[in-house]
Design a protein around this motif. Sequence first.
Motif, PDB file in Angstrom:
ATOM      1  N   CYS A 103      -5.188   6.524   4.471  1.00 43.08           N
ATOM      2  CA  CYS A 103      -4.379   5.193   4.272  1.00 43.08           C
ATOM      3  C   CYS A 103      -4.228   4.639   5.443  1.00 43.08           C
ATOM      4  CB  CYS A 103      -2.836   5.788   4.027  1.00 43.08           C
ATOM      5  SG  CYS A 103      -2.748   6.493   2.370  1.00 43.08           S
ATOM      6  N   ASP A 111      -6.636  -2.597  -5.821  1.00 40.37           N
ATOM      7  CA  ASP A 111      -7.990  -2.473  -4.676  1.00 40.37           C
ATOM      8  C   ASP A 111      -9.203  -1.966  -5.212  1.00 40.37           C
ATOM      9  OD1 ASP A 111      -7.497   0.424  -5.490  1.00 40.37           O
ATOM     10  OD2 ASP A 111      -6.902   1.051  -3.432  1.00 40.37           O
ATOM     11  N   ARG A 139      -5.269   0.611   5.548  1.00 37.26           N
ATOM     12  CA  ARG A 139      -4.567  -0.518   5.884  1.00 37.26           C
ATOM     13  C   ARG A 139      -5.198  -1.494   6.786  1.00 37.26           C
ATOM     14  NH1 ARG A 139       1.368   2.756   5.839  1.00 37.26           N
ATOM     15  NH2 ARG A 139       0.969   3.309   3.464  1.00 37.26           N
ATOM     16  N   MET A 167       0.842  -1.305   0.100  1.00 33.12           N
ATOM     17  CA  MET A 167       0.055  -0.156  -0.098  1.00 33.12           C
ATOM     18  C   MET A 167       0.978   1.297   0.077  1.00 33.12           C
ATOM     19  SD  MET A 167      -3.150  -1.309   2.452  1.00 33.12           S
ATOM     20  CE  MET A 167      -4.198  -0.207   1.597  1.00 33.12           C
TER      21      MET A 167
END
Length: 226
Positions: A45, A96, A49, A33
């Motif tokens: 972010c 993703d 995660r 990522m």
Amino acid sequence: MQVLIIGYQRAEEISKVIFNVSKFKPKKLYLAMDGPKDNLKKVLCEEARSKALKAVNWDCELITLFSEFNHGPGKFMLLAIDWFFKKESEGLILEDDILIHDQFYEFARRFSSIKNLACVSACTFDNYLAKKEREINYFYSLIPSIWGWYTTKKIWYQFRSFKRKRESPIKYFFNLKKYIGFWQSFVFSMCLDYIDQGNLVGWDYEFAYFQIISRKISIYPTSCMA
């Protein structure tokens, strides 16, 4: 066969991707990522995660690459796949926003030993061929699709060492026209020219050019599997 999932800041989307992957439960899952551009993106972010890690609900070895800073989508894709193939000899690569069909894992394995194979691609954008040719469940192409795909370390390293000669779009067009159709050649030649001018970051067009010029093949299912 191992799986690499590449993401950035989309928490719900990457959770859905992992849920689909959980249906065939790979023994090793790689999660890469990209890092945040700013403080607002940092929150997104971190959430993405966290949700990604919680979504891995089967027994597997989970290996992560969480960047502290932002590389951008083009550069991070290359970085992530380079990282993956330093550790593995083959695998499925997802982003993703790619919901892979749970049977694609087995579909890709059927063709992994074919000579001159560059990749097995899941996304055909249509089920037209499946409707017309029900007895045929796959087809070949010189043009790859990287929206859910299988490839090998050998092919990836060949691509990464491939040095494309910078030429005019007309020259690109005629190079490509030897192997693929008129409009495909036109589109790819213009995209390569945009890359040369610095107006486009397109590792996928670079990969396609490498594959076409090298006369390697992609295999597709007749029914879209992503």
